[in-house]
Design a protein around this motif. Structure first.
Motif, PDB file in Angstrom:
ATOM      1  N   MET A 113       0.848  -1.173   0.000  1.00  0.00           N
ATOM      2  CA  MET A 113       0.000   0.000   0.000  1.00  0.00           C
ATOM      3  C   MET A 113       0.885   1.224   0.000  1.00  0.00           C
ATOM      4  O   MET A 113       1.977   1.216   0.537  1.00  0.00           O
ATOM      5  CB  MET A 113      -0.902  -0.004   1.229  1.00  0.00           C
ATOM      6  N   GLY A 114       0.414   2.270  -0.611  1.00  0.00           N
ATOM      7  CA  GLY A 114       1.157   3.516  -0.640  1.00  0.00           C
ATOM      8  C   GLY A 114       0.212   4.698  -0.567  1.00  0.00           C
ATOM      9  O   GLY A 114      -1.001   4.545  -0.502  1.00  0.00           O
ATOM     10  N   ILE A 115       0.775   5.864  -0.555  1.00  0.00           N
ATOM     11  CA  ILE A 115      -0.001   7.101  -0.545  1.00  0.00           C
ATOM     12  C   ILE A 115       0.361   7.863  -1.811  1.00  0.00           C
ATOM     13  O   ILE A 115       1.539   7.990  -2.151  1.00  0.00           O
ATOM     14  CB  ILE A 115       0.312   7.945   0.701  1.00  0.00           C
ATOM     15  N   ALA A 116      -0.644   8.348  -2.511  1.00  0.00           N
ATOM     16  CA  ALA A 116      -0.425   9.107  -3.734  1.00  0.00           C
ATOM     17  C   ALA A 116      -1.188  10.423  -3.649  1.00  0.00           C
ATOM     18  O   ALA A 116      -2.219  10.508  -2.984  1.00  0.00           O
ATOM     19  CB  ALA A 116      -0.889   8.311  -4.947  1.00  0.00           C
ATOM     20  N   THR A 117      -0.683  11.426  -4.321  1.00  0.00           N
ATOM     21  CA  THR A 117      -1.341  12.722  -4.377  1.00  0.00           C
ATOM     22  C   THR A 117      -1.878  12.933  -5.785  1.00  0.00           C
ATOM     23  O   THR A 117      -1.240  12.536  -6.755  1.00  0.00           O
ATOM     24  CB  THR A 117      -0.337  13.844  -4.041  1.00  0.00           C
ATOM     25  N   GLY A 118      -3.040  13.530  -5.859  1.00  0.00           N
ATOM     26  CA  GLY A 118      -3.632  13.765  -7.163  1.00  0.00           C
ATOM     27  C   GLY A 118      -4.407  15.069  -7.197  1.00  0.00           C
ATOM     28  O   GLY A 118      -4.475  15.794  -6.223  1.00  0.00           O
TER      29      GLY A 118
ATOM     30  N   VAL B  95      -9.634  -0.274  -6.709  1.00  0.00           N
ATOM     31  CA  VAL B  95     -10.408   0.452  -5.703  1.00  0.00           C
ATOM     32  C   VAL B  95      -9.440   1.283  -4.869  1.00  0.00           C
ATOM     33  O   VAL B  95      -8.415   0.787  -4.406  1.00  0.00           O
ATOM     34  CB  VAL B  95     -11.187  -0.529  -4.797  1.00  0.00           C
ATOM     35  N   VAL B  96      -9.753   2.560  -4.701  1.00  0.00           N
ATOM     36  CA  VAL B  96      -8.900   3.462  -3.942  1.00  0.00           C
ATOM     37  C   VAL B  96      -9.714   4.163  -2.858  1.00  0.00           C
ATOM     38  O   VAL B  96     -10.938   4.229  -2.935  1.00  0.00           O
ATOM     39  CB  VAL B  96      -8.239   4.523  -4.851  1.00  0.00           C
ATOM     40  N   THR B  97      -9.030   4.675  -1.879  1.00  0.00           N
ATOM     41  CA  THR B  97      -9.645   5.488  -0.834  1.00  0.00           C
ATOM     42  C   THR B  97      -9.155   6.908  -1.008  1.00  0.00           C
ATOM     43  O   THR B  97      -7.957   7.135  -1.165  1.00  0.00           O
ATOM     44  CB  THR B  97      -9.257   4.970   0.559  1.00  0.00           C
TER      45      THR B  97
ATOM     46  N   LEU C 258      -1.898   4.698   8.418  1.00  0.00           N
ATOM     47  CA  LEU C 258      -1.581   3.508   7.629  1.00  0.00           C
ATOM     48  C   LEU C 258      -1.968   2.231   8.374  1.00  0.00           C
ATOM     49  O   LEU C 258      -2.472   1.277   7.764  1.00  0.00           O
ATOM     50  CB  LEU C 258      -0.097   3.494   7.264  1.00  0.00           C
ATOM     51  N   GLU C 259      -1.785   2.210   9.701  1.00  0.00           N
ATOM     52  CA  GLU C 259      -2.206   1.052  10.499  1.00  0.00           C
ATOM     53  C   GLU C 259      -3.724   0.892  10.465  1.00  0.00           C
ATOM     54  O   GLU C 259      -4.240  -0.227  10.350  1.00  0.00           O
ATOM     55  CB  GLU C 259      -1.714   1.179  11.933  1.00  0.00           C
ATOM     56  N   ALA C 260      -4.446   2.001  10.537  1.00  0.00           N
ATOM     57  CA  ALA C 260      -5.912   1.941  10.500  1.00  0.00           C
ATOM     58  C   ALA C 260      -6.409   1.442   9.148  1.00  0.00           C
ATOM     59  O   ALA C 260      -7.351   0.644   9.078  1.00  0.00           O
ATOM     60  CB  ALA C 260      -6.501   3.316  10.812  1.00  0.00           C
ATOM     61  N   VAL C 261      -5.787   1.891   8.072  1.00  0.00           N
ATOM     62  CA  VAL C 261      -6.162   1.427   6.736  1.00  0.00           C
ATOM     63  C   VAL C 261      -5.890  -0.073   6.614  1.00  0.00           C
ATOM     64  O   VAL C 261      -6.714  -0.821   6.086  1.00  0.00           O
ATOM     65  CB  VAL C 261      -5.420   2.228   5.638  1.00  0.00           C
ATOM     66  N   ALA C 262      -4.753  -0.525   7.137  1.00  0.00           N
ATOM     67  CA  ALA C 262      -4.424  -1.954   7.094  1.00  0.00           C
ATOM     68  C   ALA C 262      -5.440  -2.769   7.884  1.00  0.00           C
ATOM     69  O   ALA C 262      -5.858  -3.843   7.446  1.00  0.00           O
ATOM     70  CB  ALA C 262      -3.015  -2.191   7.623  1.00  0.00           C
TER      71      ALA C 262
END
Length: 75
Positions: free
Chosen positions: A1-6, A25-27, A48-52
């Motif tokens: 998992m990663g974090i992206a900016t858009g 599927v993205v959040t 990130l822990e909460a998303v996992a």
């Protein structure tokens, strides 16, 4: 998992420098009214822990969430 900016363009999110497979599927986390969100290292780890946890199915019902929020607002 990663974090992206858009950026939202014509109602769609376009990610900067990230290619995701079709149908992925993205959040999307939206900023508050100031338009910016900054996380320190500790908060980023917690997020990130909460998303996992959510991805593993370790979730609570909407009723439980609202009950917890109501309890916190009374403190």
């Amino acid at each position: 998992m990663g974090i992206a900016t858009g950026t939202v363009v014509a109602g769609k999110v376009q990610l900067d420098g990230v290619a995701l497979p079709e149908g992925c599927v993205v959040t999307v986390l939206t900023p508050d009214s100031t338009g910016e969100v900054f996380l320190d290292a500790e908060d980023e780890i917690a997020l990130l822990e909460a998303v996992a946890e959510a991805e593993r199915g370790e979730t609570i019902s909407p009723e439980e969430l609202f009950a917890r929020l109501a309890k916190r607002s009374k403190q």
